[in-house]
Design a protein around this motif. Sequence first.
Motif, PDB file in Angstrom:
ATOM      1  N   GLY A 242      41.820  36.055  28.878  1.00  0.00           N
ATOM      2  CA  GLY A 242      41.336  37.269  29.852  1.00  0.00           C
ATOM      3  C   GLY A 242      40.645  36.816  30.970  1.00  0.00           C
ATOM      4  O   GLY A 242      39.965  37.616  31.943  1.00  0.00           O
ATOM      5  N   VAL A 243      40.265  35.472  31.145  1.00  0.00           N
ATOM      6  CA  VAL A 243      39.733  34.725  32.249  1.00  0.00           C
ATOM      7  C   VAL A 243      40.194  35.269  33.606  1.00  0.00           C
ATOM      8  O   VAL A 243      39.625  35.416  34.579  1.00  0.00           O
ATOM      9  N   LEU A 244      41.502  35.523  33.462  1.00  0.00           N
ATOM     10  CA  LEU A 244      41.998  35.979  34.768  1.00  0.00           C
ATOM     11  C   LEU A 244      41.421  37.045  35.280  1.00  0.00           C
ATOM     12  O   LEU A 244      41.382  37.166  36.765  1.00  0.00           O
ATOM     13  N   GLY A 245      40.935  38.048  34.645  1.00  0.00           N
ATOM     14  CA  GLY A 245      40.182  39.291  35.013  1.00  0.00           C
ATOM     15  C   GLY A 245      38.986  38.836  35.908  1.00  0.00           C
ATOM     16  O   GLY A 245      38.712  39.584  36.972  1.00  0.00           O
ATOM     17  N   ALA A 246      38.355  37.776  35.704  1.00  0.00           N
ATOM     18  CA  ALA A 246      37.255  37.341  36.455  1.00  0.00           C
ATOM     19  C   ALA A 246      37.707  37.035  37.672  1.00  0.00           C
ATOM     20  O   ALA A 246      37.083  37.181  38.853  1.00  0.00           O
ATOM     21  N   LEU A 247      38.928  36.352  37.958  1.00  0.00           N
ATOM     22  CA  LEU A 247      39.432  35.919  39.315  1.00  0.00           C
ATOM     23  C   LEU A 247      39.823  37.217  40.093  1.00  0.00           C
ATOM     24  O   LEU A 247      39.572  37.347  41.287  1.00  0.00           O
ATOM     25  N   ALA A 248      40.358  38.296  39.248  1.00  0.00           N
ATOM     26  CA  ALA A 248      40.836  39.455  39.986  1.00  0.00           C
ATOM     27  C   ALA A 248      39.792  40.190  40.616  1.00  0.00           C
ATOM     28  O   ALA A 248      39.665  41.013  41.534  1.00  0.00           O
ATOM     29  N   ALA A 249      38.393  40.202  39.790  1.00  0.00           N
ATOM     30  CA  ALA A 249      37.147  40.750  40.525  1.00  0.00           C
ATOM     31  C   ALA A 249      36.693  40.361  41.887  1.00  0.00           C
ATOM     32  O   ALA A 249      36.652  41.268  42.660  1.00  0.00           O
ATOM     33  N   THR A 250      37.026  39.156  42.146  1.00  0.00           N
ATOM     34  CA  THR A 250      36.563  38.672  43.329  1.00  0.00           C
ATOM     35  C   THR A 250      37.605  38.956  44.522  1.00  0.00           C
ATOM     36  O   THR A 250      37.392  39.488  45.604  1.00  0.00           O
ATOM     37  N   VAL A 251      39.156  38.759  44.117  1.00  0.00           N
ATOM     38  CA  VAL A 251      40.007  39.079  44.991  1.00  0.00           C
ATOM     39  C   VAL A 251      39.933  40.808  45.325  1.00  0.00           C
ATOM     40  O   VAL A 251      40.168  41.086  46.606  1.00  0.00           O
ATOM     41  N   ALA A 252      39.970  41.542  44.325  1.00  0.00           N
ATOM     42  CA  ALA A 252      39.846  42.938  44.653  1.00  0.00           C
ATOM     43  C   ALA A 252      38.696  43.322  45.372  1.00  0.00           C
ATOM     44  O   ALA A 252      38.732  44.427  46.205  1.00  0.00           O
ATOM     45  N   GLY A 253      37.345  42.661  45.366  1.00  0.00           N
ATOM     46  CA  GLY A 253      36.375  43.081  46.314  1.00  0.00           C
ATOM     47  C   GLY A 253      36.672  42.755  47.807  1.00  0.00           C
ATOM     48  O   GLY A 253      36.312  43.484  48.443  1.00  0.00           O
ATOM     49  N   ARG A 254      37.209  41.367  47.976  1.00  0.00           N
ATOM     50  CA  ARG A 254      37.719  41.146  49.308  1.00  0.00           C
ATOM     51  C   ARG A 254      38.617  42.089  49.830  1.00  0.00           C
ATOM     52  O   ARG A 254      38.430  42.408  50.886  1.00  0.00           O
ATOM     53  N   MET A 255      39.707  42.520  49.070  1.00  0.00           N
ATOM     54  CA  MET A 255      40.775  43.433  49.324  1.00  0.00           C
ATOM     55  C   MET A 255      39.916  44.809  50.136  1.00  0.00           C
ATOM     56  O   MET A 255      40.311  45.232  50.928  1.00  0.00           O
ATOM     57  N   ALA A 256      38.985  45.340  49.141  1.00  0.00           N
ATOM     58  CA  ALA A 256      38.050  46.392  49.385  1.00  0.00           C
ATOM     59  C   ALA A 256      37.347  45.978  50.870  1.00  0.00           C
ATOM     60  O   ALA A 256      37.340  47.119  51.677  1.00  0.00           O
ATOM     61  N   ASP A 257      36.847  44.962  50.903  1.00  0.00           N
ATOM     62  CA  ASP A 257      35.933  44.739  52.419  1.00  0.00           C
ATOM     63  C   ASP A 257      36.973  44.847  53.487  1.00  0.00           C
ATOM     64  O   ASP A 257      36.694  45.203  54.609  1.00  0.00           O
TER      65      ASP A 257
END
Length: 399
Positions: A242-257
């Motif tokens: 599930g550590v992949l979820g932590a990576l997704a958090a940063t990517v999704a945040g940058r997409m929102a920006d």
Amino acid sequence: MAVATGLTVGGNYVNQPLLDTLAAELGVSQGAAAVCVTVAQVSYGIGLLLVVPLGDLLERRRLLTTLTLLAAAGHVLCAVAPGFGWFLAGTAVAGVFSVAAQVLVPFVAELAEPGQAGRAVGTVMSGLLIGALLARSVSGALADLGGWHLPYAVVAAGLVLLAVALRARLPVSVPERVGGYAATLRSTARIVREEPRLRSRALLGSVGFAAVSVLFATMTFLLAGPAFGLSDAQIGLVGLAGVLGALAATVAGRMADAGRGQLATALGAALLVLTWLLLSAAGGAWELLGTSLALFVVGFALSDLALQTVHISNQNIVFALRPQARARVNSAYMTAYFAGGALGSVAGSLAWAAGGWAAVSATGAALGVLALALWLLDVRLERRARAGGAGVSAARAGS
């Protein structure tokens, strides 16, 4: 702030690998010992509803320092508990005040530079996810070294140090005056009524978390059963995917920006459906394919990645609805989010009892499809809001 969110929330998961030992040493049955998991979840939900809105009423640095110290006090009570009743009391105290993490998340959005809020929220949420993920394995290792008291003592000491660090490093905030605590809670309900996209995004987050909670509630039964025959330790290692979820958090945040929050949500919701197709095949629901542990691990990793992609994009969108009321917005959103998780756990357990892994997979996939439908609803609400705003601008220009 990322470390603080990880440790405060992770402390709620310390008990999970210790249940058998707690039952033996505190003189209760295994079923009774498992109640402490429920107490941690329920008390966290109470904190989301009643404590998090204080982030808009009180000065945040002082509030966060106080909440972190109170959470530490709860873990101290667990560490020194002479009996199971005291242990449950400590668990409840730690759970209620661990919502300091959910005061930190909107605070970091406020502190971020313009155009960087999504990335900042993603970074802090990565800390929260990693803390929740590592808590179980670290807790078990510490208990092997020094008994079940040690994990609680270590968490308490870490929280005290973090309280000092937060006090030293966070800036002083200027809260919006909303007329007192009761008025703050009433205003939270009013914001929910007035913001249709808060309702749509909260419902979307709730359904997404339900889809993944179906997996959390049943995967141990499948992996420990005859299909795979894994031990508790081996099942714990599967969970580390599930550590992949932590990576997704940063990517999704940058997409929102970058203005691609809707795209991130769509990808996450679609991935939820794909995840359950993979998990269904991995668990033998498709009889011709047999079972596959490797495919299950891939599906588990993708499920957390999908959930966090939806969750982080949700938070970035709802925080922008009422920038002056982010704590109250987060309280409403996260209460719905965890309610969905609880309902998903129940649905998963009932599905397992009714039809095994095939029924579980069908339930998870149906929730994934529902998440996609709710995303389409939110797209319509966004377009309607933009059209309304354009109409108002045109009317002002004409006048």
